[in-house]
Enzyme design. Structure first.
Site, mmCIF file in Angstrom:
data_model
loop_
_atom_site.group_PDB
_atom_site.id
_atom_site.type_symbol
_atom_site.label_atom_id
_atom_site.label_comp_id
_atom_site.label_asym_id
_atom_site.label_seq_id
_atom_site.Cartn_x
_atom_site.Cartn_y
_atom_site.Cartn_z
ATOM 1 N N PRO A 2 2.109 -4.683 0.883
ATOM 2 C CA PRO A 2 1.155 -5.529 0.246
ATOM 3 C C PRO A 2 0.278 -4.777 1.992
ATOM 4 C CG PRO A 2 2.764 -7.170 0.148
ATOM 5 C CD PRO A 2 3.642 -5.814 1.125
ATOM 6 N N GLU A 3 -0.487 -4.599 1.364
ATOM 7 C CA GLU A 3 -1.816 -3.974 2.561
ATOM 8 C C GLU A 3 -3.299 -4.765 1.536
ATOM 9 O OE1 GLU A 3 -2.127 0.481 2.274
ATOM 10 O OE2 GLU A 3 0.001 0.761 1.085
ATOM 11 N N LYS A 68 -3.113 -7.263 7.647
ATOM 12 C CA LYS A 68 -2.131 -7.762 6.565
ATOM 13 C C LYS A 68 -1.915 -8.897 6.609
ATOM 14 C CE LYS A 68 -1.049 -2.852 6.797
ATOM 15 N NZ LYS A 68 -0.107 -1.973 7.032
ATOM 16 N N ARG A 300 6.243 7.876 9.216
ATOM 17 C CA ARG A 300 5.964 6.971 7.441
ATOM 18 C C ARG A 300 5.926 8.027 6.714
ATOM 19 N NH1 ARG A 300 2.846 2.421 8.749
ATOM 20 N NH2 ARG A 300 2.856 1.860 6.870
#
Ligand code: ZN
Length: 314
Positions: A2-3, A68, A300
């Protein structure tokens, strides 16, 4: 993971149902499997016992998002800090405790949603934290991979907490201007732009999905050197970053992975991805014939179009 748009959606959903409710008790099995290196979260059993004492009997008086993180403010002047990490999501509904049966884990308790509907979605079944509330309902955290973090601090010291104190600017804050983004990106000198966008001490709340989508839109290669990116491109980044985050909030966030909102429902931003998760597909930009690639930038993943995304080099 979740961002910003997903955490925002959860917080707004929970505000409607949690404020004014009292926490009767809390339950968790997080500490069973993972007690190492987590001394300051409820994954540590001793910490959880102290946490439980602090929150039991207190009223939920407010919720907010920072980066976040979800912050739940209590009447006893403490604040929960929840980071949903990879697969965590908070929900609200009516649950009951049941015994797991017919296997070695039969002594373990599990929680089940009572009502039929989105709370029974398979992604919503992995409950490792449950707050029983004064209205007979529950605030629960489903977390398939058990990476989420829950901790508590005195509200007045919140800004000093390790999860909060190093967070940078909120991209949707009206006070966040283009000049600030220019400063943040230029200060990250030789850092690849993808990593600069993910660096929570610069801009807070952006992760893999939105950074990929932003760089695709503005035509900048994820490996570009931050200090070499033209100001014009940073201006476009500023405009589009704010635009796409607001757009996703309007779509209820992104549920390509485990994310669900406070009622267990999916968002729909995953239907609007241009590059994220599109490796091998044709670039959707008009008149571009590029094929989307995926690379790893400082650990990433980054998806991009090698044809129209320009690499501002080293
Ligand atoms: Zn392209």
């Amino acid at each position: 993971m979740p961002e910003l748009p997903e955490v925002h959606t959860t917080v707004e959903g929970l505000k409607k149902v949690l404020i004014g409710k009292t926490i009767k008790t809390v339950w968790s099995d997080y500490y069973v499997a993972t007690a190492h290196g987590e001394r300051q979260t409820i994954k540590n059993k001793k910490y959880f016992e102290a946490f439980k004492k602090k929150v039991t009997g207190s009223k939920i008086i407010g919720l907010e998002r920072r980066g976040k993180n979800i912050l739940i403010h209590l009447s006893n002047k403490y604040t929960f800090i929840i980071h949903m990490k990879m697969t965590g999501h908070l929900m609200y509904g009516k649950y009951r405790k049941a015994a797991r049966s017919k296997n070695l884990e039969s002594r373990k308790e599990i929680w089940k949603a009572e009502e039929k509907g989105p709370l029974q979605d398979p992604y919503n079944r992995f409950l490792h934290f449950v707050c029983s509330l004064s209205d007979g309902k529950h605030l629960v955290l489903s977390d398939t991979r058990k990476f989420a973090s829950i901790t508590i601090t005195e509200t007045k010291n919140l800004h000093l907490h390790e999860s909060i104190r190093n967070l940078g600017h909120e991209p949707l804050d009206p006070k966040f201007k283009l000049e600030k983004l220019l400063e943040i990106i230029k200060a990250r000198k030789s850092m690849p732009i993808k990593s600069a966008l993910l660096d929570q001490s610069g801009i807070a709340g952006i992760g893999n999905i939105y950074s990929d989508e932003i760089l695709w839109k503005v035509g900048v290669h994820p490996l570009s050197k931050s200090s070499n990116i033209p100001n014009k491109k940073i201006r476009e980044t500023y405009d589009f970053m704010r635009k796409i985050l607001k757009f996703s909030i309007n779509k209820g966030g992104d549920s390509k992975s485990d994310y669900r909102n406070a009622l267990g429902e999916k968002g729909s931003f995953q239907n609007f991805h241009k590059v994220y998760g599109k490796k091998g597909g044709k670039c959707p930009k008009k008149h571009c014939s590029g094929i989307i690639e995926r690379i790893v930038v400082r650990g990433r993943s980054a998806h991009f179009c090698p044809k129209h995304q320009i690499k501002y080099g080293y």
